[in-house]
Design a protein around this motif. Sequence first.
Motif, PDB file in Angstrom:
ATOM      1  N   GLU A 166       0.826  -1.205   0.000  1.00  0.00           N
ATOM      2  CA  GLU A 166       0.000   0.000   0.000  1.00  0.00           C
ATOM      3  C   GLU A 166       0.863   1.259   0.000  1.00  0.00           C
ATOM      4  O   GLU A 166       0.573   2.219  -0.711  1.00  0.00           O
ATOM      5  CB  GLU A 166      -0.956   0.002   1.199  1.00  0.00           C
ATOM      6  CG  GLU A 166      -1.958  -1.147   1.194  1.00  0.00           C
ATOM      7  CD  GLU A 166      -2.857  -1.205  -0.036  1.00  0.00           C
ATOM      8  OE1 GLU A 166      -3.077  -0.173  -0.696  1.00  0.00           O
ATOM      9  OE2 GLU A 166      -3.338  -2.312  -0.353  1.00  0.00           O
ATOM     10  N   HIS A 191       0.947   1.300  -5.304  1.00  0.00           N
ATOM     11  CA  HIS A 191       0.583   0.484  -6.457  1.00  0.00           C
ATOM     12  C   HIS A 191      -0.789   0.903  -6.985  1.00  0.00           C
ATOM     13  O   HIS A 191      -1.719   1.104  -6.211  1.00  0.00           O
ATOM     14  CB  HIS A 191       0.559  -1.006  -6.092  1.00  0.00           C
ATOM     15  CG  HIS A 191       1.907  -1.576  -5.862  1.00  0.00           C
ATOM     16  ND1 HIS A 191       2.439  -1.744  -4.604  1.00  0.00           N
ATOM     17  CD2 HIS A 191       2.846  -2.019  -6.728  1.00  0.00           C
ATOM     18  CE1 HIS A 191       3.644  -2.279  -4.719  1.00  0.00           C
ATOM     19  NE2 HIS A 191       3.925  -2.447  -5.996  1.00  0.00           N
ATOM     20  N   GLY A 192      -0.896   1.010  -8.278  1.00  0.00           N
ATOM     21  CA  GLY A 192      -2.149   1.396  -8.915  1.00  0.00           C
ATOM     22  C   GLY A 192      -3.011   0.207  -9.253  1.00  0.00           C
ATOM     23  O   GLY A 192      -2.730  -0.935  -8.867  1.00  0.00           O
ATOM     24  N   SER A 193      -4.055   0.473 -10.021  1.00  0.00           N
ATOM     25  CA  SER A 193      -5.013  -0.578 -10.365  1.00  0.00           C
ATOM     26  C   SER A 193      -4.381  -1.670 -11.223  1.00  0.00           C
ATOM     27  O   SER A 193      -4.739  -2.838 -11.116  1.00  0.00           O
ATOM     28  CB  SER A 193      -6.229   0.020 -11.067  1.00  0.00           C
ATOM     29  OG  SER A 193      -5.826   0.752 -12.202  1.00  0.00           O
ATOM     30  N   ALA A 194      -3.399  -1.307 -12.050  1.00  0.00           N
ATOM     31  CA  ALA A 194      -2.747  -2.319 -12.897  1.00  0.00           C
ATOM     32  C   ALA A 194      -2.024  -3.352 -12.036  1.00  0.00           C
ATOM     33  O   ALA A 194      -2.118  -4.564 -12.291  1.00  0.00           O
ATOM     34  CB  ALA A 194      -1.764  -1.660 -13.859  1.00  0.00           C
ATOM     35  N   ARG A 198      -2.710  -4.101  -8.946  1.00  0.00           N
ATOM     36  CA  ARG A 198      -3.721  -4.872  -8.212  1.00  0.00           C
ATOM     37  C   ARG A 198      -4.342  -5.947  -9.107  1.00  0.00           C
ATOM     38  O   ARG A 198      -4.613  -7.055  -8.658  1.00  0.00           O
ATOM     39  CB  ARG A 198      -4.776  -3.939  -7.653  1.00  0.00           C
ATOM     40  CG  ARG A 198      -4.219  -3.025  -6.579  1.00  0.00           C
ATOM     41  CD  ARG A 198      -5.204  -1.985  -6.095  1.00  0.00           C
ATOM     42  NE  ARG A 198      -4.534  -0.962  -5.330  1.00  0.00           N
ATOM     43  CZ  ARG A 198      -4.121  -1.087  -4.084  1.00  0.00           C
ATOM     44  NH1 ARG A 198      -4.304  -2.221  -3.443  1.00  0.00           N
ATOM     45  NH2 ARG A 198      -3.513  -0.100  -3.450  1.00  0.00           N
ATOM     46  N   LEU A 199      -4.539  -5.626 -10.367  1.00  0.00           N
ATOM     47  CA  LEU A 199      -5.078  -6.624 -11.305  1.00  0.00           C
ATOM     48  C   LEU A 199      -4.074  -7.737 -11.562  1.00  0.00           C
ATOM     49  O   LEU A 199      -4.458  -8.900 -11.727  1.00  0.00           O
ATOM     50  CB  LEU A 199      -5.479  -5.961 -12.624  1.00  0.00           C
ATOM     51  CG  LEU A 199      -6.741  -5.100 -12.576  1.00  0.00           C
ATOM     52  CD1 LEU A 199      -6.927  -4.349 -13.884  1.00  0.00           C
ATOM     53  CD2 LEU A 199      -7.965  -5.950 -12.258  1.00  0.00           C
TER      54      LEU A 199
END
Length: 132
Positions: A60, A64-67, A69-70
Motif C-alpha cells: 500500500e 501500487h495502482g489498479s494495474a 492490483r489486477l
Amino acid sequence: MGFDSKVISYSHVSVHNTSKDCWVIINAKAYNVTNFLDDHPGGEEVLLAAAGKDASEEFENAGHGSAARLMLDEFYVGEVDPSTNPTPAGTILSPPQPEYDRGKTLESINKIIYLLVPLGIMAIAIGFHFYD
C-alpha cells in the motif's frame, strides 16, 4: 473473482521465502510471486525482503495502482486465515533497538570534539584577525 476459496495459514506462507519459492501476503491473500521476481519494477530484492511475510503495508505504501492490483490475480494462491497470524492486527511491533557500546560512543564523541575544538579556535582567530 472466481477463485477457489483455499484457506492458508501464515506459517504455511512463511516457508515460501526464497528466490526459488517466493510467496507474499497482501491484504489477507497469499500470492506466489516467484515467477514475477525478475519482472518486478522495484527489483526482486523488494519481493525477497517480503518473502513469506505479510507485505500489505509495504504494498500500500508503494502506491501500487489498479494495474498492479489486477496483476495480483494471476499470482493468487488463497485466503490467509487471520487467526493464524503470529502478530495479530493492532499489535504494534517495536523496531529492534541498536545496542550501544558506551566505550565506542564516547570514543566517537571525543573524535568529534577533537575535530571541532581546533576548528572553533581557528574561526575565532580568523574573526579577530578580520575585525582587528
